[in-house]
Enzyme design. Sequence first.
Site, short mmCIF file in Angstrom:
data_model
loop_
_atom_site.label_atom_id
_atom_site.label_comp_id
_atom_site.label_asym_id
_atom_site.label_seq_id
_atom_site.Cartn_x
_atom_site.Cartn_y
_atom_site.Cartn_z
N ASP A 136 0.86 -1.17 0.00
CA ASP A 136 0.00 0.00 0.00
C ASP A 136 0.91 1.23 0.00
O ASP A 136 2.08 1.14 0.36
CB ASP A 136 -0.90 -0.03 1.23
CG ASP A 136 -1.81 1.18 1.32
OD1 ASP A 136 -2.43 1.53 0.31
OD2 ASP A 136 -1.88 1.78 2.41
N ASP A 181 -0.28 5.06 0.79
CA ASP A 181 -0.59 6.11 1.74
C ASP A 181 -0.60 5.60 3.18
O ASP A 181 -1.20 4.57 3.49
CB ASP A 181 -1.95 6.73 1.41
CG ASP A 181 -1.94 7.37 0.04
OD1 ASP A 181 -1.01 8.14 -0.24
OD2 ASP A 181 -2.86 7.11 -0.76
N ASP A 185 -1.45 -0.25 6.11
CA ASP A 185 -1.79 0.37 7.39
C ASP A 185 -3.28 0.34 7.68
O ASP A 185 -3.69 0.65 8.80
CB ASP A 185 -1.37 1.86 7.36
CG ASP A 185 -2.31 2.66 6.46
OD1 ASP A 185 -3.12 3.45 6.97
OD2 ASP A 185 -2.28 2.46 5.23
#
Length: 220
Positions: A7, A9, A182
């Site tokens: 991922d 961001d 996250d």
Amino acid sequence: MKLTLFDLDNTLITGDSDFEWAQFLIEKKALDRELHEARNLEFYEQYKAGTLNIHEFLDFQLKPLSRHSRSQLEKWRCEFIKKKIKPLIAPGAKELIQSHMLDGDLCIIITATNSFVTTPIVQMLGVNNLIATNPEEKNGEFTGKVSGTPSFREGKIDRLEDWLDWHNLTWLSFLQSWFYSDSLNDLPLLSKVTHPVAVDPDATLKKHAEAKGWPVISLR
């Protein structure tokens, strides 16, 4: 062969490039602060809470691309990457990516953020493969609409499988697979790989990872 997915961001960078791009356009007076700043914050909070309607958000996020020429957008993007994104690269991001590359893994950054914003970020991180939400284009200019399936939540699995199919690959092509993220929004794809890793996770993902025995790491 091994597959490693990242991922972007709040994982490889310590912020959200979608959110930062909208804030940057507000600073440049390309977007009206009064009309857009509160809405941008509202969408970001919905994303973090796992309640984001991706199509409503993309309508908000992609329309500004249609209001300016491609050349002007690219000038702004260069400034944006230098001033806003470069300082946000997580200290451990490049080392993690390089460790998987040295192992010969197929490395892909997969993100819900649109490809116009993320392509130079991925290049800066040294990754050759990107799966992102694609803004629709006509005659080289953006229409303000999305093209195809957004790479968000279950859509990340759909877009990844399309990408693999295009490259004559499937999940069965890989003995092992990793995904670093996250966000609770990535639970569908995290649950699909053989090695899910929570990176500086939000509270929901951290609780889920601990219950499942997934590694929890920090790149900050």
